[in-house]
Design a protein around this motif. Structure first.
Motif, PDB file in Angstrom:
ATOM      1  N   SER A 170       0.817  -1.217   0.000  1.00 29.97           N
ATOM      2  CA  SER A 170       0.000   0.000   0.000  1.00 29.97           C
ATOM      3  C   SER A 170       0.851   1.267   0.000  1.00 29.97           C
ATOM      4  N   PRO A 171       1.599   1.471  -1.076  1.00 30.11           N
ATOM      5  CA  PRO A 171       2.411   2.686  -1.130  1.00 30.11           C
ATOM      6  C   PRO A 171       1.602   3.889  -1.602  1.00 30.11           C
ATOM      7  N   TRP A 172       1.505   4.886  -0.756  1.00 27.61           N
ATOM      8  CA  TRP A 172       0.834   6.110  -1.187  1.00 27.61           C
ATOM      9  C   TRP A 172       1.927   7.089  -1.597  1.00 27.61           C
ATOM     10  N   ILE A 173       1.794   7.627  -2.790  1.00 26.36           N
ATOM     11  CA  ILE A 173       2.877   8.472  -3.285  1.00 26.36           C
ATOM     12  C   ILE A 173       2.478   9.938  -3.286  1.00 26.36           C
ATOM     13  N   VAL A 174       3.477  10.765  -3.050  1.00 21.79           N
ATOM     14  CA  VAL A 174       3.276  12.196  -3.239  1.00 21.79           C
ATOM     15  C   VAL A 174       4.335  12.626  -4.243  1.00 21.79           C
ATOM     16  N   HIS A 175       3.933  13.480  -5.152  1.00 26.30           N
ATOM     17  CA  HIS A 175       4.795  13.818  -6.268  1.00 26.30           C
ATOM     18  C   HIS A 175       5.185  15.275  -6.154  1.00 26.30           C
ATOM     19  N   PHE A 176       6.497  15.533  -6.131  1.00 27.36           N
ATOM     20  CA  PHE A 176       6.943  16.923  -6.070  1.00 27.36           C
ATOM     21  C   PHE A 176       7.794  17.243  -7.283  1.00 27.36           C
ATOM     22  N   ASP A 177       7.439  18.325  -7.933  1.00 28.81           N
ATOM     23  CA  ASP A 177       8.130  18.747  -9.131  1.00 28.81           C
ATOM     24  C   ASP A 177       9.074  19.893  -8.784  1.00 28.81           C
ATOM     25  N   CYS A 178      10.368  19.614  -8.789  1.00 28.49           N
ATOM     26  CA  CYS A 178      11.358  20.653  -8.491  1.00 28.49           C
ATOM     27  C   CYS A 178      11.654  21.469  -9.739  1.00 28.49           C
ATOM     28  N   GLY A 179      10.673  21.854 -10.484  1.00 28.77           N
ATOM     29  CA  GLY A 179      10.923  22.635 -11.687  1.00 28.77           C
ATOM     30  C   GLY A 179      11.484  21.795 -12.810  1.00 28.77           C
ATOM     31  N   SER A 180      10.770  20.740 -13.162  1.00 28.80           N
ATOM     32  CA  SER A 180      11.240  19.932 -14.287  1.00 28.80           C
ATOM     33  C   SER A 180      10.711  20.529 -15.582  1.00 28.80           C
ATOM     34  N   CYS A 181      11.158  19.969 -16.722  1.00 25.33           N
ATOM     35  CA  CYS A 181      10.691  20.481 -18.006  1.00 25.33           C
ATOM     36  C   CYS A 181       9.291  19.975 -18.289  1.00 25.33           C
ATOM     37  N   ASN A 182       8.725  19.214 -17.370  1.00 32.29           N
ATOM     38  CA  ASN A 182       7.382  18.638 -17.460  1.00 32.29           C
ATOM     39  C   ASN A 182       7.392  17.268 -18.131  1.00 32.29           C
ATOM     40  N   GLY A 183       8.513  16.879 -18.698  1.00 33.64           N
ATOM     41  CA  GLY A 183       8.588  15.563 -19.338  1.00 33.64           C
ATOM     42  C   GLY A 183       8.417  14.458 -18.310  1.00 33.64           C
ATOM     43  N   CYS A 184       9.189  14.543 -17.225  1.00 31.64           N
ATOM     44  CA  CYS A 184       9.114  13.516 -16.190  1.00 31.64           C
ATOM     45  C   CYS A 184       7.754  13.531 -15.495  1.00 31.64           C
ATOM     46  N   ASP A 185       7.183  14.727 -15.324  1.00 32.78           N
ATOM     47  CA  ASP A 185       5.884  14.812 -14.633  1.00 32.78           C
ATOM     48  C   ASP A 185       4.802  14.122 -15.425  1.00 32.78           C
ATOM     49  N   ILE A 186       4.842  14.325 -16.735  1.00 37.50           N
ATOM     50  CA  ILE A 186       3.813  13.693 -17.563  1.00 37.50           C
ATOM     51  C   ILE A 186       3.922  12.178 -17.465  1.00 37.50           C
ATOM     52  N   GLU A 187       5.143  11.675 -17.476  1.00 36.99           N
ATOM     53  CA  GLU A 187       5.321  10.219 -17.372  1.00 36.99           C
ATOM     54  C   GLU A 187       4.862   9.722 -16.003  1.00 36.99           C
TER      55      GLU A 187
END
Ligand code: SF4
Lengths: 284, 179
Positions: free
Chosen positions: B15-32
């Motif tokens: 039961s892994p609950w994830i939180v996602h933090f974007d340290c100012g990426s180009c958005n490529g990794c976030d979309i994936e």
């Protein structure tokens, strides 16, 4: 007689959370299927709670911990009262106090998210409590008693006499289970802090407590639904399954709306349906 | 008692609950990363839920380059997560700063600020590689909770050619990644 009571308390205390957890798991699976996904295993809610129990306890203040326990106590007591076939009004007050303690807990933290969640939870309580009382009044008019043990002796299913009030109970059920379109204060599918609302500041074991309390609440509301067809076991089961499936379907097909809409819509529809049903009962 | 302990340990992986933090990426990794949560990959099968709240999360997914501004935010988020927790750095930027490594405002990889458990290389990594990374991170913290030696889980910095050649357990070996 005493042994029977102890049995009933035992069933209420231990079987209810297991049933509630399984229902939550089934809910998630069916939801996944509706969204053409596979979904988590049936026991997923138990894994979640076990994991949360094993986490470090990070608290904002001790009042919050007290509130989490009181919320659980309120839910457990009301389920036990239901299984003991006690008074509907007593049960109503106990669950209302439990629900309020969740709001107090969220209010005790200065975080804006939990404050907003607490306000919205209050609105939700404000929306469903009058409906619940009207349903209980309807049950009283139909059977002549608030005592569950006496309601169970009624030889005809209550659904025939109170069809509109059953719909009203459905509204209360959806709000109480925090399903769309009434998931303002918190929701299982919440991806933002604002939507996680009341539970934002609870973490680890305390979140687990709230989750378990929610299982008890699920059993409580489903128990109230079952009262509407108390004459036969199969009728009860069919009614429960049908109602809950409809609940999941509504959850998946509705968007979240505003609390203003909830208050005006639920009150107007609820009151009109209740008054119609109650006056019909009174006239017949 | 040990049954309960075992169940809790087993539940951690399930039961892994994830939180996602974007340290100012180009958005490529976030979309994936967000693609992982869509019905196509349906990570809820593994009990993974995307929560918005670090207090509820078990796994922190970090994408993008850490810079002098957001390193404090990253640290705060990390500290708000109750133990046990795992950190997964995603993408070349999260690993080392990537193409932005030499910028004047860039600190470098996520591990300059908070301890990282799993590195998922790629620019951007495939969603499968991200799922693998999360699973690996969880196994690692469950083993830690059991008091086992976690060195066998140690992942290598992928840009460290010498260590990578030793064939250590790395997400790269379990899921092919392109980019
Ligand atoms: S690793 Fe590549 S895709 Fe990911 S944030 Fe950096 S530049 Fe963008």
């Amino acid at each position: 007689m005493l042994a029977q009571y102890i049995m009933l308390v035992f069933v209420g205390l231990l079987i209810a959370p297991v049933a509630g957890g399984l229902i939550a798991g089934l809910d998630r699976r069916v939801t996944a299927r509706v969204q053409s996904r596979f979904g988590p295993p049936l026991l997923q809610p138990f894994y979640d709670v076990a994991k949360l129990l094993g986490k470090e306890s990070m608290i904002v203040n001790s009042w919050q911990v007290f509130c989490a326990y009181m919320y659980l106590l309120g839910a457990v007591l009301s389920v036990v009262l239901l299984f003991l076939q006690s008074d509907l009004l007593l049960l109503f007050f106990v669950q209302a106090i439990g629900a309020l303690f969740l709001v107090f807990g969220a209010m005790s933290a200065p975080s804006p998210y939990s404050q907003v969640g607490a306000q919205r939870e209050l609105m939700q309580i404000l929306a469903y409590e009058p409906l619940l009382i009207l349903v209980f009044v309807g049950i009283y008019l139909a059977t002549g008693s608030f005592q569950i043990s006496e309601i169970l002796t009624h030889e005809q299913p209550l659904l025939f006499k109170l069809p509109l009030l059953f719909i009203v109970l459905g509204y209360a059920l959806t709000i109480k289970l925090r399903k769309s379109p009434f998931d303002f204060s918190t929701s299982h599918h919440a991806h933002q802090e604002l939507v996680k609302g009341v539970t934002t500041e609870f973490s680890g074991p305390y979140l687990a407590i709230i989750e378990v309390a929610h299982w008890y609440e699920t059993v409580l509301v489903l128990g109230l639904v079952a009262l509407f067809w108390s004459t036969s076991l199969w009728g009860m089961l069919a009614l429960l399954l049908g109602t809950y499936f409809l609940e999941i379907l509504i959850d998946n097909t509705m968007a979240r709306l505003t609390w203003r809409w909830m208050l005006s819509y639920v009150w107007i529809v609820g009151l009109v349906l209740s008054v119609l049903n109650l006056s019909w009962l009174y006239a017949s | 008692m040990s049954i309960i302990k075992d169940f809790i340990n087993k539940s951690r992986i399930k039961s892994p609950w994830i939180v996602h933090f974007d340290c100012g990426s180009c958005n490529g990794c976030d979309i994936e990363t967000l693609a992982v949560l869509t019905p196509l990959y349906d990570v809820e099968r593994f009990g993974i839920i995307n929560v918005g709240n670090p207090k509820h999360a078990d796994v922190l997914l970090v994408t993008g380059t850490v810079n002098y501004r957001n390193q404090h935010v990253l640290k705060t988020i990390y500290e708000q997560m109750p133990h046990p927790k795992a950190v997964v750095a995603i993408g070349a930027c999260g690993l080392s700063g990537g193409v932005f490594r030499d910028c004047y405002n860039v600190v470098g990889g996520v591990d300059r600020v908070i301890p990282v458990d799993v590195y998922v290389p790629g620019c951007p990594p495939k969603p499968e590689a991200i799922i693998d990374g999360v699973v690996l991170g969880l196994e690692k913290f469950a083993a830690k909770a059991r008091g086992e030696d976690v060195s066998r889980f140690e992942t290598r910095r992928p840009f460290d050619k010498k260590q990578a050649d030793q064939g250590a357990v790395n997400v790269q070996t379990t899921a092919t990644q392109e980019g």
